[in-house]
Structures are given as structure tokens and as C-alpha cells.
Scaffold this motif. Structure first.
Motif, PDB file in Angstrom:
ATOM      1  N   ALA A  78     -91.665  29.386 -69.281  1.00  0.00           N
ATOM      2  CA  ALA A  78     -91.026  29.845 -68.048  1.00  0.00           C
ATOM      3  C   ALA A  78     -91.340  28.901 -66.900  1.00  0.00           C
ATOM      4  CB  ALA A  78     -91.484  31.268 -67.708  1.00  0.00           C
ATOM      5  N   ALA A  79     -90.550  29.013 -65.842  1.00  0.00           N
ATOM      6  CA  ALA A  79     -90.730  28.224 -64.622  1.00  0.00           C
ATOM      7  C   ALA A  79     -90.178  29.030 -63.460  1.00  0.00           C
ATOM      8  CB  ALA A  79     -90.022  26.872 -64.745  1.00  0.00           C
ATOM      9  N   PRO A  80     -90.570  28.701 -62.230  1.00  0.00           N
ATOM     10  CA  PRO A  80     -90.138  29.508 -61.078  1.00  0.00           C
ATOM     11  C   PRO A  80     -88.652  29.400 -60.759  1.00  0.00           C
ATOM     12  CG  PRO A  80     -92.082  28.197 -60.556  1.00  0.00           C
ATOM     13  CD  PRO A  80     -91.553  27.690 -61.848  1.00  0.00           C
ATOM     14  N   THR A  81     -88.012  28.267 -61.080  1.00  0.00           N
ATOM     15  CA  THR A  81     -86.601  28.082 -60.740  1.00  0.00           C
ATOM     16  C   THR A  81     -85.797  27.728 -61.974  1.00  0.00           C
ATOM     17  OG1 THR A  81     -86.782  25.696 -60.320  1.00  0.00           O
ATOM     18  CG2 THR A  81     -87.283  27.180 -58.473  1.00  0.00           C
ATOM     19  N   GLY A  82     -84.486  27.913 -61.870  1.00  0.00           N
ATOM     20  CA  GLY A  82     -83.613  27.578 -62.985  1.00  0.00           C
ATOM     21  C   GLY A  82     -83.644  26.097 -63.313  1.00  0.00           C
ATOM     22  N   LYS A  83     -83.684  25.262 -62.265  1.00  0.00           N
ATOM     23  CA  LYS A  83     -83.723  23.818 -62.511  1.00  0.00           C
ATOM     24  C   LYS A  83     -85.001  23.425 -63.235  1.00  0.00           C
ATOM     25  CE  LYS A  83     -84.709  20.700 -59.342  1.00  0.00           C
ATOM     26  NZ  LYS A  83     -84.652  19.737 -58.222  1.00  0.00           N
ATOM     27  N   ALA A  84     -86.131  23.991 -62.804  1.00  0.00           N
ATOM     28  CA  ALA A  84     -87.403  23.673 -63.445  1.00  0.00           C
ATOM     29  C   ALA A  84     -87.426  24.168 -64.884  1.00  0.00           C
ATOM     30  CB  ALA A  84     -88.561  24.284 -62.655  1.00  0.00           C
ATOM     31  N   ALA A  85     -86.825  25.333 -65.145  1.00  0.00           N
ATOM     32  CA  ALA A  85     -86.762  25.856 -66.513  1.00  0.00           C
ATOM     33  C   ALA A  85     -85.907  24.957 -67.395  1.00  0.00           C
ATOM     34  CB  ALA A  85     -86.216  27.278 -66.497  1.00  0.00           C
ATOM     35  N   VAL A 137     -94.387  23.008 -88.279  1.00  0.00           N
ATOM     36  CA  VAL A 137     -94.983  23.143 -86.952  1.00  0.00           C
ATOM     37  C   VAL A 137     -93.975  22.726 -85.886  1.00  0.00           C
ATOM     38  CG1 VAL A 137     -96.777  22.265 -85.402  1.00  0.00           C
ATOM     39  CG2 VAL A 137     -97.342  22.881 -87.768  1.00  0.00           C
ATOM     40  N   ARG A 138     -93.303  21.598 -86.119  1.00  0.00           N
ATOM     41  CA  ARG A 138     -92.336  21.111 -85.127  1.00  0.00           C
ATOM     42  C   ARG A 138     -91.250  22.160 -84.868  1.00  0.00           C
ATOM     43  NH1 ARG A 138     -92.117  15.980 -84.615  1.00  0.00           N
ATOM     44  NH2 ARG A 138     -92.404  15.638 -86.861  1.00  0.00           N
ATOM     45  N   ASN A 139     -90.733  22.753 -85.923  1.00  0.00           N
ATOM     46  CA  ASN A 139     -89.656  23.734 -85.778  1.00  0.00           C
ATOM     47  C   ASN A 139     -90.129  25.030 -85.128  1.00  0.00           C
ATOM     48  OD1 ASN A 139     -87.864  21.967 -86.991  1.00  0.00           O
ATOM     49  ND2 ASN A 139     -88.226  22.774 -89.051  1.00  0.00           N
ATOM     50  N   ALA A 140     -91.432  25.279 -85.176  1.00  0.00           N
ATOM     51  CA  ALA A 140     -91.976  26.508 -84.581  1.00  0.00           C
ATOM     52  C   ALA A 140     -92.275  26.345 -83.093  1.00  0.00           C
ATOM     53  CB  ALA A 140     -93.239  26.937 -85.323  1.00  0.00           C
ATOM     54  N   ILE A 141     -92.242  25.097 -82.586  1.00  0.00           N
ATOM     55  CA  ILE A 141     -92.493  24.879 -81.156  1.00  0.00           C
ATOM     56  C   ILE A 141     -91.295  25.394 -80.368  1.00  0.00           C
ATOM     57  CG2 ILE A 141     -92.841  23.155 -79.348  1.00  0.00           C
ATOM     58  CD1 ILE A 141     -94.210  21.382 -81.426  1.00  0.00           C
ATOM     59  N   PRO A 142     -91.487  26.354 -79.464  1.00  0.00           N
ATOM     60  CA  PRO A 142     -90.357  26.901 -78.708  1.00  0.00           C
ATOM     61  C   PRO A 142     -89.759  25.846 -77.790  1.00  0.00           C
ATOM     62  CG  PRO A 142     -92.414  27.670 -77.774  1.00  0.00           C
ATOM     63  CD  PRO A 142     -92.775  26.935 -79.039  1.00  0.00           C
ATOM     64  N   ASP A 143     -88.465  25.944 -77.539  1.00  0.00           N
ATOM     65  CA  ASP A 143     -87.817  24.919 -76.720  1.00  0.00           C
ATOM     66  C   ASP A 143     -86.821  25.500 -75.732  1.00  0.00           C
ATOM     67  OD1 ASP A 143     -85.776  25.715 -78.347  1.00  0.00           O
ATOM     68  OD2 ASP A 143     -85.263  23.727 -79.099  1.00  0.00           O
ATOM     69  N   GLU A 144     -86.908  26.782 -75.473  1.00  0.00           N
ATOM     70  CA  GLU A 144     -85.971  27.411 -74.544  1.00  0.00           C
ATOM     71  C   GLU A 144     -86.751  28.083 -73.427  1.00  0.00           C
ATOM     72  OE1 GLU A 144     -82.382  27.743 -73.135  1.00  0.00           O
ATOM     73  OE2 GLU A 144     -82.489  27.226 -75.265  1.00  0.00           O
ATOM     74  N   ALA A 145     -86.755  27.456 -72.250  1.00  0.00           N
ATOM     75  CA  ALA A 145     -87.465  28.015 -71.099  1.00  0.00           C
ATOM     76  C   ALA A 145     -86.519  28.869 -70.267  1.00  0.00           C
ATOM     77  CB  ALA A 145     -88.051  26.906 -70.242  1.00  0.00           C
ATOM     78  N   GLN A 146     -87.088  29.800 -69.514  1.00  0.00           N
ATOM     79  CA  GLN A 146     -86.301  30.653 -68.629  1.00  0.00           C
ATOM     80  C   GLN A 146     -87.042  30.818 -67.315  1.00  0.00           C
ATOM     81  OE1 GLN A 146     -86.190  34.837 -70.082  1.00  0.00           O
ATOM     82  NE2 GLN A 146     -87.674  34.156 -71.611  1.00  0.00           N
ATOM     83  N   THR A 147     -86.353  31.371 -66.331  1.00  0.00           N
ATOM     84  CA  THR A 147     -87.016  31.601 -65.047  1.00  0.00           C
ATOM     85  C   THR A 147     -87.980  32.778 -65.185  1.00  0.00           C
ATOM     86  OG1 THR A 147     -85.332  33.142 -64.245  1.00  0.00           O
ATOM     87  CG2 THR A 147     -84.992  30.802 -63.771  1.00  0.00           C
ATOM     88  N   LEU A 148     -89.011  32.772 -64.352  1.00  0.00           N
ATOM     89  CA  LEU A 148     -89.948  33.900 -64.340  1.00  0.00           C
ATOM     90  C   LEU A 148     -89.228  35.194 -63.965  1.00  0.00           C
ATOM     91  CD1 LEU A 148     -93.059  32.269 -62.644  1.00  0.00           C
ATOM     92  CD2 LEU A 148     -92.955  33.169 -64.970  1.00  0.00           C
ATOM     93  N   HIS A 149     -88.279  35.098 -63.054  1.00  0.00           N
ATOM     94  CA  HIS A 149     -87.534  36.297 -62.658  1.00  0.00           C
ATOM     95  C   HIS A 149     -86.818  36.911 -63.856  1.00  0.00           C
ATOM     96  CE1 HIS A 149     -88.126  34.465 -58.682  1.00  0.00           C
ATOM     97  NE2 HIS A 149     -87.958  35.677 -58.185  1.00  0.00           N
ATOM     98  N   LEU A 176     -75.817  28.448 -64.565  1.00  0.00           N
ATOM     99  CA  LEU A 176     -76.148  27.553 -63.459  1.00  0.00           C
ATOM    100  C   LEU A 176     -77.234  28.200 -62.619  1.00  0.00           C
ATOM    101  CD1 LEU A 176     -72.583  26.395 -62.320  1.00  0.00           C
ATOM    102  CD2 LEU A 176     -74.213  25.164 -63.763  1.00  0.00           C
ATOM    103  N   PHE A 177     -78.197  27.358 -62.171  1.00  0.00           N
ATOM    104  CA  PHE A 177     -79.373  27.910 -61.522  1.00  0.00           C
ATOM    105  C   PHE A 177     -79.711  27.147 -60.249  1.00  0.00           C
ATOM    106  CE2 PHE A 177     -79.727  28.539 -66.118  1.00  0.00           C
ATOM    107  CZ  PHE A 177     -79.756  29.933 -66.163  1.00  0.00           C
ATOM    108  N   ASN A 178     -80.455  27.815 -59.393  1.00  0.00           N
ATOM    109  CA  ASN A 178     -80.912  27.233 -58.134  1.00  0.00           C
ATOM    110  C   ASN A 178     -81.558  25.867 -58.391  1.00  0.00           C
ATOM    111  OD1 ASN A 178     -81.778  26.823 -55.549  1.00  0.00           O
ATOM    112  ND2 ASN A 178     -83.345  28.403 -55.568  1.00  0.00           N
ATOM    113  N   GLY A 179     -81.010  24.826 -57.768  1.00  0.00           N
ATOM    114  CA  GLY A 179     -81.542  23.473 -57.946  1.00  0.00           C
ATOM    115  C   GLY A 179     -80.710  22.592 -58.852  1.00  0.00           C
ATOM    116  N   ASP A 180     -79.774  23.172 -59.618  1.00  0.00           N
ATOM    117  CA  ASP A 180     -78.919  22.355 -60.490  1.00  0.00           C
ATOM    118  C   ASP A 180     -78.021  21.459 -59.632  1.00  0.00           C
ATOM    119  OD1 ASP A 180     -79.967  23.452 -62.741  1.00  0.00           O
ATOM    120  OD2 ASP A 180     -78.276  24.773 -63.185  1.00  0.00           O
TER     121      ASP A 180
END
Length: 549
Positions: free
Chosen positions: A208-215, A235-247, A492-496
């Protein structure tokens, strides 16, 4: 009933309408010492608006407050008498009391901010004292040597940070631009997944990250970094790769203070990784940790020297402290030497959070001879003389234009025309977006002669005057835009950042084009865009987390 002196400060624009209303509202039933209590209430409300969670009465007592043009200000009482007035007031409570204002020694808080800070501190204390579960040190030693192979005898702070994050349930990793935070956290995830697989478990992780752009940037960076790791495909395939906003993670809902995920309905996680943590304000961090299960781990990434959050609180910087090496305990130093081989200093009496913090020190982006790097180091150290010397001497990647403002405007127009002309000369939206990523003007403020709003207008004028673009209303081909609101339906997110460009598949109709985390392009009709603004120039806050050539 209004208070004339507060209304005078409001008229002088040294006090906000909200501050004035709050102070008058909570003191409306007071008869004795109303002004002294109202002044304190306005002061703390104004401080929260400026990003502080409380005010120290000793710094304001006996002074003229809120003075401005045509207004001499309001005289604050001496600290002891002011404090006694507040202690005796029915709208002011002590620590733990439910009152509009809370006085904790000489620090005055809005009541809910005292609760946020107290509960958050208690949770972090509990997390800092909890080691991670069963860790196989032999497996960890193998993983650290494989993923951080440097062996020149110097301490590898990326490897130290990774060791701390695996050994501790809570870790804070701070590093400036180019110090390898994303590589480090991706390797940490791989190490933790190896440990889980070794135990026959899986690891539930949220990014997660505070903003959409950072996520979106975190998503892109981890997808890239995990491909370079020396790990098995499992192991590589188990590493998550989808971040989202904290909100979105904690299901913040418009118009409601309590998010959908909270202490009574926690997240289903073993580990939460938060990037760009310096941007998180106190209320959001409090709500996030309230939604985190008691036994879950937490990794916070950021740069302690970046700007703090726009809202109240500078949590990440406060956790990291002054920037000196943390006072690692003998127990942690022994464990780190065993698993990583790194010998680090410490303190026999380890301070709170000392074992949970790591500073990444080596910049792989700015070397010792980089003007930008040297300027950043001087600014972070508070050395104005060194900063001035770097600016005046340059360094290959810095040019100091010390000119009168009218000359500087012309010089900036020349820069802008040279930099943005390739964007306008592009043959496709994809080419225009790539060219747009090469150059950006950064401003310290939004308004004023050197603010974003005026600079964007001047750049538009300069480009139109030179025939580079034609401004025809709000939407015109080549207009760079920054989204200032989140639209989950459109993705689309704040900062894009995008650009308006003709769409050859729609008979040349104008579309807003954005590059997504997976490298693909998204086109959106201008009338469907969320809130947005012109982006030839950005504030430093809005640019945080971006990269330009």
C-alpha cells in the motif's frame, strides 16, 4: 457570540474561518476567561491546519499572536497563568479525558489528535518489542548472501535493513532517492516467503501507499525488481505485485470517520508493506494500524528527508529521528552478524525503536561528484553555506540562475520552449508521454510569482507565442495534466500524469492518455476525467515519488 479580536485576525487573514468558528463554538458557554481559552483553541486548530498535531504553550505565551497587515495581534497570557486557566476550563481535559481540548503538560491538543497519538504510540511500542516468529537463521543467512552478495568488508545497509525486517515484526526503512528501497523491500518479501515455504506456510501480504500515484509506482517497481532476484520461480511468483492506496485498503468511506476495516473488522494479513510513508498523516496511520491484526508484521518505507504529509503529523520523520545511526541492541547486533556478517555499532542500553530502524546510505543515482547529490546532502544537513557553494559552482547537473525575476521569467520561457517542443512534435500519444517524462518544472508553492498556477500559465503563453501549441479553451492537444482526485472505476488516481492528444482510432478526437503500471496506455474522454490541472509545472509535494530525466 463572536469574539471581536478573533474576527479581526480572520479579517487580517492570519486565522482561518474554521479556527475562528471552532474557538467561538467550544467557548460559547464560558463566562470567565473565555478569551484566553478561545485563543488557545484557535491556536491549536490553526496549528493542525499547518501540519502540527499540537502546540507548545511555552512558545506562544506572552506573545502577540495572529498579527498581520493592519492588525497588531492578540496578546497571549503568560504561560503559567494561561496553563492554569486551561486546567480550570470545562472544555479542556487532561491526558485520557474526552474533551474538545487536551492539555498534556504544556502541550495542547485537539482531543481526538491526542487520542490518535497516544493509541498509535502504544501500538508501535508493542510492535517494536515483538520479534518475528520462528526464523531459520541458516536459511536467512543463505538468502541474504544470495540477494545481497557484496563482500568488500563495508557494512551493506541494504542487507542490514533486510535482516532487521525479517528478524523483527516491525521495521522502518529510510533512504533517499536511488538508495535501493524498492530492491531492498522486494528482496525482503522473497526472504520472508522463503521462510514461510520452509515452514510449510503461505504469507498473506498487502502492498500500500498513501496516494494512487505512489501505489502505481510501487506496483511497477516491484514487478521490475522481482525479475532480477536470485530466487526460485515459486518464490518469485509468490511475491505480491499489486499495490493499492491505504484509503482503499482500509475501506475509507466518504462522510464516515470509521473505515470499513478497523479493530473489530481487521484486515486478513500477515504483513503490510507501506511505501512513501513520509506522506502519511497521523489520523490515517492511526486508522491503518487499528485495522492491522495484532500479530501482523509492518514494514514502512520512505525518505525521512522528504516533505512531511500535507495533513497533520510527521510520523515517519519522527520515528526515524535525527538520522544518526540507530542505537542497536547487543542482541540484534549479534543476530545480524550471524545472518549477514555485517558488524554494526550500537548501544548497550538500546532506546525504544532502536532495533526497528534502518537508514540506507549509499545513493546509486547521485555519486560524490553530482551537484544534485551534494546539494541534497547540504540541505539535509542544514548547511546553508555548503548549499550556496554547490549552487554557485554547479556540478554538471546543476545550473544556478541568479537573476532578477523579470529576466528569470524570460529564461524560464526559453527552457520551457526547448524542453516541451519535442513533446508537441511527437507523432503519437505514446511518444508524447515519453517525451513529457524527460522534463518538468518544480515549484515550492502553488501561488505567487514563482507558484505553479502562474508558471503553468506563463509556459502556455510562451509555447503559444512560439507557435509550439495552440491553446483553444480548456482542452487542447499537448496539454499535460495531473489528476487531483481518485477514480477507481477509471483506474486513475491523485498524482497520475497524462497528456491530451488526438486519438487516431476515433477520427482524431481528443483524448487524455495515461501510461499504466504494466506499460500499456489508457485513453479517457476529457469530459470523463476526474479533477485535474495543467502540469507543465508541479509543486514539489505533487512531484514527490516521480522521476524525470
Amino acid at each position: 457570540m463572536s469574539i471581536p479580536s478573533l474576527r479581526a485576525a480572520l479579517a487580517a487573514r492570519t486565522l482561518r474561518e474554521l479556527d475562528c468558528f471552532f474557538a467561538e463554538r467550544i467557548t460559547r458557554n464560558l463566562i470567565e476567561e473565555r478569551m484566553a481559552v478561545a485563543l488557545a483553541a484557535a491556536l491549536v486548530s490553526h496549528a493542525v491546519g499547518d501540519g502540527d498535531v499540537c502546540v507548545d504553550l511555552t512558545l506562544s505565551a506572552g506573545k502577540q499572536l495572529f498579527s498581520g497587515e493592519g492588525f497588531l495581534g492578540i496578546q497571549a497570557p503568560p504561560v503559567e497563568s494561561w496553563r492554569q486557566i486551561l486546567v480550570n476550563s470545562p472544555v479542556v481535559g487532561g491526558p485520557g479525558e474526552i474533551k474538545p481540548l487536551v492539555l498534556d503538560r504544556n502541550r495542547l491538543y485537539l482531543g481526538r489528535y491526542w487520542v490518535f497519538e497516544d493509541e498509535l504510540a502504544e501500538r508501535l511500542r508493542a510492535m517494536s518489542g515483538r520479534e518475528a516468529g520462528a526464523i531459520d537463521h541458516t536459511l536467512l543467512r543463505d538468502g541474504l548472501s544470495r540477494l545481497f552478495p557484496g563482500g568488500d568488508g563495508a557494512v551493506d545497509w541494504q542487507r542490514v535493513a533486510a535482516g532487521i525486517a525479517v528478524l523483527q515484526s516491525f521495521s522502518v526503512i529510510s533512504g533517499g532517492p536511488g538508495t535501493g528501497k524498492t530492491h531492498t523491500v522486494t528482496a525482503i518479501l522473497a526472504l520472508l516467503i522463503e521462510q514461510a515455504h520452509h515452514r510449510g506456510d503461505s504469507l498473506r501480504v498487502a502492498l500500500a501507499a498513501p496516494t494512487g500515484k505512489a501505489a502505481a509506482r510501487l506496483t511497477e517497481s516491484i514487478r521490475s525488481a522481482r525479475e532480477t532476484l536470485d530466487v526460485t520461480d515459486d518464490v518469485r511468483n509468490a511475491i505480491p505485485d499489486e499495490a493499492q492506496t491505504l484509503h482503499r485498503l482500509i475501506a475509507m468511506r466518504p462522510g464516515r470517520a470509521l473505515p470499513g476495516k478497523n479493530r473489530d473488522n481487521p484486515l486478513h494479513l500477515d504483513l503490510l508493506v507501506i511505501d512513501e510513508a513520509s506522506m502519511i498523516d497521523l489520523p490515517l496511520m492511526h486508522r491503518t494500524l487499528a485495522a492491522l491484526p495484532e500479530d501482523a508484521g509492518l514494514i514502512m518505507l520512505g525518505d525521512k528527508d522528504q516533505l512531511a504529509s500535507v495533513e497533520a503529523g510527521s510520523l515517519f520523520g519522527d520515528l526515524c529521528g535525527s538520522g544518526t545511526d540507530p542505537a542497536y541492541s547487543p542482541q540484534l547486533r549479534k543476530a545480524l552478524k550471524e545472518v549477514s556478517g555485517d558488524v554494526i555499532g550500537g548501544d548497550e542500553s538500546s532506546r525504544l525503536l532502536g532495533d526497528n530502524i534502518a537508514h540506507l546510505k549509499k545513493s546509486y543515482r547521485f555519486g560524490d561528484h553530482s551537484g544534485i547529490g551534494n546539494l541534497a546532502r547540504a540541505v539535509n544537513a542544514g548547511d546553508a553555506g555548503a548549499a550556496k557553494a554547490v549552487l554557485e559552482s554547479g556540478g554538471g547537473d546543476i545550473t544556478w540562475e541568479n537573476r532578477p525575476l523579470d529576466q528569470l521569467k524570460e529564461k524560464m520561457a526559453e527552457y520551457a520552449v526547448a524542453a516541451f517542443s519535442p513533446v508537441m512534435a511527437s507523432q503519437s500519444a505514446e511518444e508524447a508521454l515519453k517525451a513529457l517524462g524527460d522534463f518538468r518544472i518544480l515549484c515550492a508553492v502553488r501561488r505567487g510569482p514563482a507558484g505553479v498556477e502562474l508558471i503553468n500559465h506563463r509556459v502556455e503563453q510562451a509555447l503559444e507565442r512560439r507557435g509550439v501549441l495552440r491553446v483553444d479553451g480548456e482542452y487542447y492537444p499537448g496539454r499535460p495534466i495531473m489528476v487531483t482526485g481518485n477514480d477507481y472505476h477509471l483506474g486513475l488516481f491523485n498524482g497520475d500524469i497524462g497528456i491530451l492528444w488526438p486519438d487516431p482510432d476515433s477520427a482524431g478526437a481528443l483524448r487524455a492518455w495515461f501510461r499504466l503500471a504494466d506499460g500499456s496506455l489508457r485513453r479517457v474522454a476529457p469530459n470523463r476525467l476526474p479533477r485535474h490541472e495543467t502540469a507543465f509545472a508541479l509543486t514539489v509535494h505533487k512531484a514527490q515519488g516521480s522521476e524525470f530525466s
